[in-house]
Design a protein around this motif. Structure first.
Motif, PDB file in Angstrom:
ATOM      1  N   ASP A  15       0.854  -1.194   0.000  1.00  0.00           N
ATOM      2  CA  ASP A  15       0.000   0.000   0.000  1.00  0.00           C
ATOM      3  C   ASP A  15       0.890   1.244   0.000  1.00  0.00           C
ATOM      4  N   PRO A  16       0.742   2.119  -0.995  1.00  0.00           N
ATOM      5  CA  PRO A  16       1.587   3.310  -1.025  1.00  0.00           C
ATOM      6  C   PRO A  16       1.251   4.317   0.084  1.00  0.00           C
ATOM      7  N   ASP A  17       0.093   4.182   0.707  1.00  0.00           N
ATOM      8  CA  ASP A  17      -0.308   5.090   1.783  1.00  0.00           C
ATOM      9  C   ASP A  17      -0.905   4.272   2.929  1.00  0.00           C
ATOM     10  N   PRO A  18      -0.037   3.610   3.740  1.00  0.00           N
ATOM     11  CA  PRO A  18      -0.530   2.741   4.811  1.00  0.00           C
ATOM     12  C   PRO A  18      -0.893   3.485   6.092  1.00  0.00           C
ATOM     13  N   GLY A  19      -1.012   4.805   6.013  1.00  0.00           N
ATOM     14  CA  GLY A  19      -1.276   5.618   7.197  1.00  0.00           C
ATOM     15  C   GLY A  19      -2.748   5.705   7.541  1.00  0.00           C
ATOM     16  N   PRO A  20      -3.054   6.431   8.604  1.00  0.00           N
ATOM     17  CA  PRO A  20      -4.426   6.565   9.087  1.00  0.00           C
ATOM     18  C   PRO A  20      -5.308   7.346   8.104  1.00  0.00           C
ATOM     19  N   GLU A  21      -6.604   7.040   8.140  1.00  0.00           N
ATOM     20  CA  GLU A  21      -7.588   7.712   7.299  1.00  0.00           C
ATOM     21  C   GLU A  21      -8.421   8.666   8.146  1.00  0.00           C
ATOM     22  N   PRO A  22      -8.798   9.796   7.585  1.00  0.00           N
ATOM     23  CA  PRO A  22      -9.646  10.749   8.326  1.00  0.00           C
ATOM     24  C   PRO A  22     -10.977  10.093   8.719  1.00  0.00           C
ATOM     25  N   GLY A  23     -11.484  10.472   9.885  1.00  0.00           N
ATOM     26  CA  GLY A  23     -12.771   9.975  10.345  1.00  0.00           C
ATOM     27  C   GLY A  23     -12.732   8.615  11.006  1.00  0.00           C
ATOM     28  N   ARG A  24     -11.561   8.025  11.144  1.00  0.00           N
ATOM     29  CA  ARG A  24     -11.411   6.718  11.781  1.00  0.00           C
ATOM     30  C   ARG A  24     -10.848   6.921  13.189  1.00  0.00           C
ATOM     31  N   VAL A  25     -11.040   5.920  14.053  1.00  0.00           N
ATOM     32  CA  VAL A  25     -10.531   5.953  15.423  1.00  0.00           C
ATOM     33  C   VAL A  25      -9.436   4.890  15.540  1.00  0.00           C
ATOM     34  N   TYR A  26      -8.292   5.297  16.075  1.00  0.00           N
ATOM     35  CA  TYR A  26      -7.150   4.395  16.187  1.00  0.00           C
ATOM     36  C   TYR A  26      -6.619   4.352  17.617  1.00  0.00           C
ATOM     37  N   VAL A  27      -5.997   3.217  17.950  1.00  0.00           N
ATOM     38  CA  VAL A  27      -5.168   3.142  19.151  1.00  0.00           C
ATOM     39  C   VAL A  27      -3.732   2.948  18.684  1.00  0.00           C
ATOM     40  N   GLU A  28      -2.799   3.551  19.412  1.00  0.00           N
ATOM     41  CA  GLU A  28      -1.381   3.443  19.092  1.00  0.00           C
ATOM     42  C   GLU A  28      -0.771   2.305  19.901  1.00  0.00           C
ATOM     43  N   LEU A  29       0.044   1.492  19.255  1.00  0.00           N
ATOM     44  CA  LEU A  29       0.710   0.388  19.924  1.00  0.00           C
ATOM     45  C   LEU A  29       2.039   0.873  20.498  1.00  0.00           C
ATOM     46  N   ILE A  30       2.270   0.537  21.772  1.00  0.00           N
ATOM     47  CA  ILE A  30       3.457   0.991  22.495  1.00  0.00           C
ATOM     48  C   ILE A  30       4.307  -0.225  22.864  1.00  0.00           C
ATOM     49  N   GLY A  31       5.542  -0.248  22.396  1.00  0.00           N
ATOM     50  CA  GLY A  31       6.466  -1.340  22.702  1.00  0.00           C
ATOM     51  C   GLY A  31       6.249  -2.552  21.812  1.00  0.00           C
ATOM     52  N   GLY A  32       7.106  -3.531  21.970  1.00  0.00           N
ATOM     53  CA  GLY A  32       6.978  -4.778  21.228  1.00  0.00           C
ATOM     54  C   GLY A  32       7.236  -4.649  19.744  1.00  0.00           C
ATOM     55  N   PRO A  33       6.902  -5.696  18.989  1.00  0.00           N
ATOM     56  CA  PRO A  33       7.246  -5.748  17.571  1.00  0.00           C
ATOM     57  C   PRO A  33       6.461  -4.773  16.694  1.00  0.00           C
ATOM     58  N   LEU A  34       5.339  -4.269  17.167  1.00  0.00           N
ATOM     59  CA  LEU A  34       4.516  -3.355  16.370  1.00  0.00           C
ATOM     60  C   LEU A  34       4.524  -1.940  16.950  1.00  0.00           C
ATOM     61  N   ASP A  35       5.553  -1.614  17.695  1.00  0.00           N
ATOM     62  CA  ASP A  35       5.663  -0.302  18.335  1.00  0.00           C
ATOM     63  C   ASP A  35       5.448   0.824  17.325  1.00  0.00           C
ATOM     64  N   GLY A  36       4.549   1.729  17.651  1.00  0.00           N
ATOM     65  CA  GLY A  36       4.273   2.877  16.801  1.00  0.00           C
ATOM     66  C   GLY A  36       3.196   2.652  15.759  1.00  0.00           C
ATOM     67  N   TRP A  37       2.784   1.404  15.541  1.00  0.00           N
ATOM     68  CA  TRP A  37       1.724   1.124  14.578  1.00  0.00           C
ATOM     69  C   TRP A  37       0.384   1.549  15.178  1.00  0.00           C
ATOM     70  N   LEU A  38      -0.609   1.675  14.336  1.00  0.00           N
ATOM     71  CA  LEU A  38      -1.961   2.035  14.752  1.00  0.00           C
ATOM     72  C   LEU A  38      -2.923   0.898  14.427  1.00  0.00           C
ATOM     73  N   VAL A  39      -3.927   0.707  15.297  1.00  0.00           N
ATOM     74  CA  VAL A  39      -4.987  -0.275  15.054  1.00  0.00           C
ATOM     75  C   VAL A  39      -6.293   0.488  14.915  1.00  0.00           C
ATOM     76  N   ASP A  40      -7.006   0.231  13.831  1.00  0.00           N
ATOM     77  CA  ASP A  40      -8.294   0.875  13.579  1.00  0.00           C
ATOM     78  C   ASP A  40      -9.348   0.200  14.460  1.00  0.00           C
ATOM     79  N   VAL A  41      -9.894   0.956  15.405  1.00  0.00           N
ATOM     80  CA  VAL A  41     -10.909   0.429  16.328  1.00  0.00           C
ATOM     81  C   VAL A  41     -12.238   1.168  16.146  1.00  0.00           C
ATOM     82  N   THR A  42     -12.448   1.728  14.964  1.00  0.00           N
ATOM     83  CA  THR A  42     -13.608   2.568  14.691  1.00  0.00           C
ATOM     84  C   THR A  42     -14.926   1.914  15.088  1.00  0.00           C
ATOM     85  N   ARG A  43     -15.121   0.671  14.785  1.00  0.00           N
ATOM     86  CA  ARG A  43     -16.410   0.005  15.056  1.00  0.00           C
ATOM     87  C   ARG A  43     -16.346  -0.973  16.225  1.00  0.00           C
ATOM     88  N   TRP A  44     -15.303  -0.896  17.014  1.00  0.00           N
ATOM     89  CA  TRP A  44     -15.159  -1.808  18.148  1.00  0.00           C
ATOM     90  C   TRP A  44     -15.978  -1.298  19.327  1.00  0.00           C
TER      91      TRP A  44
END
Length: 88
Positions: A15-44
């Motif tokens: 994906d040339p643009d793997p970043g966050p999308e406007p209007g979505r809700v994310y949590v940031e991952l802290i530590g571990g192998p995915l440190d700094g990545w975001l998880v889309d929790v919009t409908r959770w």
């Protein structure tokens, strides 16, 4: 200065643009192998966001198909999940 956009978990590797999308809700991952990545929790539901998740990753201690466990911390920023460890 590094201005990289955080990568969203689940985005395609090519994906040339793997970043966050406007209007979505994310949590940031802290530590571990995915440190700094975001998880889309919009409908959770709120209770699932508070609980966290076991995320499939090839970057953890168990390689491809292993899980990296992340969860929220009481009294901490609800927009973050902290690494709890890896499992097969």
């Amino acid at each position: 200065m590094d201005e990289r956009v955080p990568r969203v978990y689940g985005a395609d590797a090519d994906d040339p643009d793997p970043g966050p999308e406007p209007g979505r809700v994310y949590v940031e991952l802290i530590g571990g192998p995915l440190d700094g990545w975001l998880v889309d929790v919009t409908r959770w539901p709120a209770d699932e966001i508070a609980e966290g998740a076991a995320l499939i990753t090839e970057y953890g201690a168990y390689g491809g198909g292993g899980r990296a466990w992340y969860s929220g911390r009481p009294g901490q920023d609800s927009g973050r999940w902290w690494w709890d460890g890896d499992s097969a």
